[in-house]
Design a protein around this motif. Sequence first.
Motif, PDB file in Angstrom:
ATOM      1  N   ARG A 205      -3.172  -6.204   5.975  1.00 42.18           N
ATOM      2  CA  ARG A 205      -2.789  -5.431   4.519  1.00 42.18           C
ATOM      3  C   ARG A 205      -1.457  -4.773   4.350  1.00 42.18           C
ATOM      4  O   ARG A 205      -1.900  -3.841   4.173  1.00 42.18           O
TER       5      ARG A 205
ATOM      6  N   TRP B  34     -11.636  -2.796   4.083  1.00 43.02           N
ATOM      7  CA  TRP B  34     -10.613  -2.488   5.143  1.00 43.02           C
ATOM      8  C   TRP B  34     -10.407  -1.027   5.863  1.00 43.02           C
ATOM      9  O   TRP B  34     -10.832  -0.644   4.626  1.00 43.02           O
TER      10      TRP B  34
ATOM     11  N   LEU C  78      -8.464  -4.892   8.744  1.00 38.37           N
ATOM     12  CA  LEU C  78      -9.609  -5.849   8.716  1.00 38.37           C
ATOM     13  C   LEU C  78     -10.200  -6.217  10.286  1.00 38.37           C
ATOM     14  O   LEU C  78      -9.989  -7.091  10.910  1.00 38.37           O
TER      15      LEU C  78
ATOM     16  N   ASP D 159      -3.265  -0.869   5.948  1.00 45.37           N
ATOM     17  CA  ASP D 159      -5.344  -1.171   6.008  1.00 45.37           C
ATOM     18  C   ASP D 159      -5.058  -2.979   6.882  1.00 45.37           C
ATOM     19  O   ASP D 159      -5.078  -3.600   6.834  1.00 45.37           O
TER      20      ASP D 159
END
Length: 346
Positions: free
Chosen positions: A313, A292, A279, A277
Motif C-alpha cells: 500500500r 497492514w 500485507l 505498508d
Amino acid sequence: MTTFSPHTRVQLAARARALQRGFTIVELMVALVLGMVLIIGVINVFVTNQQTFRTNENLGRLQENARISFELMAREVRQAGGNLCGASLMANVLRNATTAWSSNWDAGVLQGFDGAEDATGIVTTGTAVNQRVADTDALLVLSGGMFDGRTIVSHNTATAQITLNTTSHGFAANDIVVVCDGQSAAMAEITAATSAVVTHAIGAGAADNCSRGLGYPTDCATAAGNSRAFQAGGFVTRMSASTWYVGNNPRGGRSLYKIASTGTQEIAEGVRDMQLDYLLRNNATGVMDSNWVAASSITDWTPASNSQVVAVRFKLTLETQASVGTNQQPITRQLIHVVNLRNRPS
C-alpha cells in the motif's frame, strides 16, 4: 448677403462660445473615477482568471505526477520475483550474488525500508541532491519479467553458449540476465555476445559467473556447477533491479527517485513523502493477515519466509510546485494506491 443686427451677432457669438466649451472639472473627475472603476474591474477579472489557471495547471501537474509515480512503481511491484516463463525456482551463479543489492535474489525480491531504517548500500539519507529524505520509506524490487525476452533456440552447457532466435537481441557483455524455461530460471552475467549467441562463461571479475551450470540449486563448487540445458522456447531477458525513494531534487524541492543499473533517475517532481505498508500471507495456511504492517515489522524478506508479502500500500504526499493555495502556500494532497504481487505462489 444676410446682415445681422449687432444684438443678433452678439447672441450668435455667445452661442458659438457655448458650443465650444469643454468639460468642467467635476465632469472630468466623474469620468476619471468611472474609468478607474472599469479598469480595476477588468484587472480583477484578469488576475482572478490567471490565478484560477495557475491553480488548475498546478493541480493538473500534481495529479499527473501522482499517476506517473503510482503507475511506474506498481508496474515493477507486480512483477517482483517474476520471470517470463513463470518458473518458481531461481538459481543465481553471479559471484557477487550475496554482496550486491541489485543481484541478491535470495535476500528478497521485494524489500521495504521504513523512514528510520537505512537502505544500506543503496541510497544514503541526507540533504544533498539525490539523497533520500529522512523519515521517508524506500522500496527495493528485483524482477526477471520486466522486459521483452529473446527466445532460446538451443543451449550448449559444455561451452556455456545460448543460441537465440535473432541476431538483434541487444545483449552485450556484462549484462545481467535471467534465463528461464518452464522448469526453472537462472540469473547470470553475459560474458560475450556474438551474432545470435550469448555466452555465460566463468570469469575472473568480481561480477562474473562462479560456474557454467545454470541448474537449480546453485552450485559454485566446480566450474561445471549444476549443469542444466534450458529448453528451446525458453527466454533470455534482462534482469531488473531498482530502489524507489523520495529524494532532494536540484531545484530545492523533493521528487520521487529510482536507482537502477543505469544510475539514479528523477521520476516525478513534487513528491514530498512516501509511506509504505505491507500485507502478509502465511504460506503454510494460506491465511492473509488482517492488518497492514510497516517494513520494520517484517524480519524476513527472503523467498523462503513462511510469511510472504502479497500486496503493498503506497501513501504518497504530493504538493504543487507553486504557492497557489488560498493561504499563499503550495496545495498538498495525500493519495493511496494498493498493488498486488503477481508472482507469489497461491
